[in-house]
Enzyme design. Structure first.
Site, short mmCIF file in Angstrom:
data_model
loop_
_atom_site.label_atom_id
_atom_site.label_comp_id
_atom_site.label_asym_id
_atom_site.label_seq_id
_atom_site.Cartn_x
_atom_site.Cartn_y
_atom_site.Cartn_z
N PRO A 187 0.69 -1.45 0.15
CA PRO A 187 -0.06 0.37 0.10
C PRO A 187 0.98 1.24 0.16
CG PRO A 187 0.32 -1.24 2.54
CD PRO A 187 0.64 -1.77 1.15
N ASP A 188 0.48 2.23 -0.30
CA ASP A 188 1.02 3.70 0.19
C ASP A 188 0.64 4.12 1.05
OD1 ASP A 188 -1.62 4.67 -0.75
OD2 ASP A 188 -0.61 5.23 -2.51
N PHE A 189 0.71 5.70 0.98
CA PHE A 189 0.80 6.07 3.02
C PHE A 189 -0.67 6.70 2.34
CE2 PHE A 189 4.94 5.41 2.42
CZ PHE A 189 5.23 4.21 3.50
N ARG A 190 -0.81 7.41 1.13
CA ARG A 190 -1.92 8.69 1.15
C ARG A 190 -2.66 8.69 1.02
NH1 ARG A 190 3.12 10.43 2.18
NH2 ARG A 190 3.22 12.04 4.68
N ASN B 254 11.01 5.49 -1.68
CA ASN B 254 10.74 3.77 -0.90
C ASN B 254 12.13 2.93 0.05
OD1 ASN B 254 8.90 4.77 -2.16
ND2 ASN B 254 9.22 3.56 -4.11
N ASP C 92 11.06 -0.15 -0.04
CA ASP C 92 10.93 -1.42 -0.05
C ASP C 92 12.19 -2.25 -0.55
OD1 ASP C 92 10.56 -0.65 -2.97
OD2 ASP C 92 8.84 -0.65 -2.30
N HIS D 211 15.07 8.13 1.67
CA HIS D 211 14.59 7.50 3.14
C HIS D 211 15.00 6.04 3.90
CE1 HIS D 211 10.80 10.84 2.34
NE2 HIS D 211 11.87 11.02 3.06
P1 OAD Z 1 2.15 8.89 -0.76
O1 OAD Z 1 1.18 8.15 -0.10
O2 OAD Z 1 2.35 10.77 -0.49
O3 OAD Z 1 1.17 8.87 -2.19
C1 OAD Z 1 1.26 8.16 -3.51
C2 OAD Z 1 1.21 9.02 -4.47
O4 OAD Z 1 1.49 7.90 -5.25
C3 OAD Z 1 0.23 9.29 -4.67
O5 OAD Z 1 -0.21 10.89 -4.77
C4 OAD Z 1 -0.85 8.74 -5.35
O6 OAD Z 1 -2.14 9.44 -5.40
C5 OAD Z 1 -0.22 8.23 -6.39
N1 OAD Z 1 -0.14 6.66 -6.44
C6 OAD Z 1 -0.59 5.46 -5.76
N2 OAD Z 1 -0.37 4.62 -6.42
C7 OAD Z 1 -0.29 4.72 -7.44
C8 OAD Z 1 0.07 3.83 -9.14
N3 OAD Z 1 -0.37 2.87 -8.90
N4 OAD Z 1 0.24 4.55 -10.16
C9 OAD Z 1 -0.17 6.09 -9.87
N5 OAD Z 1 0.22 7.03 -8.72
C10 OAD Z 1 0.22 6.26 -7.93
O7 OAD Z 1 3.72 8.22 -0.50
P2 OAD Z 1 5.05 8.74 -0.85
O8 OAD Z 1 4.69 10.15 -1.86
O9 OAD Z 1 5.91 8.02 -1.08
O10 OAD Z 1 8.17 8.45 5.05
O11 OAD Z 1 5.41 9.53 0.95
C11 OAD Z 1 5.90 9.88 0.81
C12 OAD Z 1 6.75 9.86 2.53
O12 OAD Z 1 5.93 9.77 3.65
C13 OAD Z 1 7.52 8.03 3.04
O13 OAD Z 1 8.65 7.64 2.21
C14 OAD Z 1 7.10 8.10 4.19
C15 OAD Z 1 5.94 8.28 4.19
O14 OAD Z 1 5.53 9.06 5.12
C16 OAD Z 1 8.88 8.33 6.24
O15 OAD Z 1 7.76 7.01 6.15
C17 OAD Z 1 9.82 8.65 6.13
#
Ligand code: OAD
Length: 270
Positions: free
Chosen positions: A38-41, A112, A114, A131
């Site tokens: 999963p992503d974060f946000r 990432n 991972d 990170h």
């Molecule tokens: P986020 O979850 O903040 O952002 C993910 C982005 O990718 C969002 O804009 C989604 O819309 C987009 N997205 C998700 N799945 C996608 C897909 N299959 N194709 C295209 N776009 C997609 O994740 P990060 O930006 O990586 O840090 O978050 C940054 C940091 O916040 C992480 O490294 C982590 C977190 O807290 C720490 O833990 C220090």
């Protein structure tokens, strides 16, 4: 202007005919969601929307160093789910590898943890893990390195590893909120200035200082965003191209326009 239009075909034309030799890629969790991480946000599916079982004061606390000192359990509960080893790189990862194979990748900056970039075959010296990653672990007090097999045992058993020397908490070397980014980030952070092309994929660009990297691109460089949503003001410059697609689909379209689709699919199938 470098591009005839803000299309993927124009980007491909620019890459092949300029010709481009320095590409900087900036990535986040969105390039790994199709691997099953999963992503974060993202509102429904993101990690931060699904942590109620951990009883955190706020979602980001799970990656906050001050909170971890008081209560490392939520992090270790989650670590068991996120631990590398059971996920396969995505087409977007393979595209970065392809850029490296073609000698075009100046640097990949990833947020990432991972390790899928390495797994996809991107050379380690071209990756800045901004990170950190799960590749190493150490005591948060005396910094003593901790054994990889030992931490795996603890993660699997959901027990908390402690330093054999000072009894401090052990943590994978992923950067928590409240911690410095690795020296490699600061050593390389001006590289986007040298790039002819900056590709931003799968990140919400909300966490600093990483979020500022795209702004370092020169005005005469091309910036491409492949993401589900517009982020970080990308699209504001004349030579910005915004591809509102799934990352895998976006790189597929770009590879196709470049005539590299077979190369890309062969790499991914490896
Ligand atoms: P986020 O979850 O903040 O952002 C993910 C982005 O990718 C969002 O804009 C989604 O819309 C987009 N997205 C998700 N799945 C996608 C897909 N299959 N194709 C295209 N776009 C997609 O994740 P990060 O930006 O990586 O840090 O978050 C940054 C940091 O916040 C992480 O490294 C982590 C977190 O807290 C720490 O833990 C220090």
């Amino acid at each position: 202007r470098q591009l005839k239009s803000r299309s993927i075909e124009s980007v491909a034309h620019y890459i092949l005919n300029r010709p481009v030799s320095k590409v900087v890629v900036l990535t986040g969790a969105g390039i790994s969601t199709s691997a099953g991480i999963p992503d974060f946000r993202s509102p429904e599916t993101g990690l931060y929307a699904n942590l109620s079982r951990l009883n955190l004061p706020y979602a980001e606390a799970v990656f906050d160093i001050a909170y971890f000192r008081q209560n490392p359990e939520p992090f270790y509960t989650l670590a068991a789910e996120l631990y590398p080893g059971k996920f396969r790189p995505t087409l977007a990862h393979s595209f970065i590898r392809l850029l490296a194979d073609k000698g075009l990748l100046l640097k990949l900056f990833t947020q990432n943890i991972d390790c899928l970039e390495r797994e996809a075959g991107v050379p380690g010296d071209l990756i800045v893990e901004a990170h950190g990653s799960f590749a190493e672990q150490s005591c948060i007090e005396c910094k003593l390195f901790y054994d990889k097999d030992e931490i795996r045992k603890h993660v699997a058993a959901k027990t908390i590893p402690r330093c054999p020397s000072c009894d401090g908490l052990v943590k994978p070397e992923i950067v928590f909120f409240g911690e410095q980014l690795p020296a490699a980030f600061f050593a390389n952070r001006m590289l986007p200035v040298e790039a002819d092309l900056v590709i931003v994929m799968g990140t919400s660009l909300t966490v600093q200082p990483f979020a500022s990297l795209p702004q370092l691109a020169r005005e005469d460089a091309v910036r491409v965003l492949i993401n589900k949503e517009v982020v970080g003001g990308l699209g504001s410059r004349a030579d910005d191209v915004v591809v509102l697609e799934d990352c895998d689909e976006g790189v597929r379209q770009l590879a196709k326009a470049l005539g590299w689709l077979n190369d890309l699919e062969a790499l991914w199938a490896e």
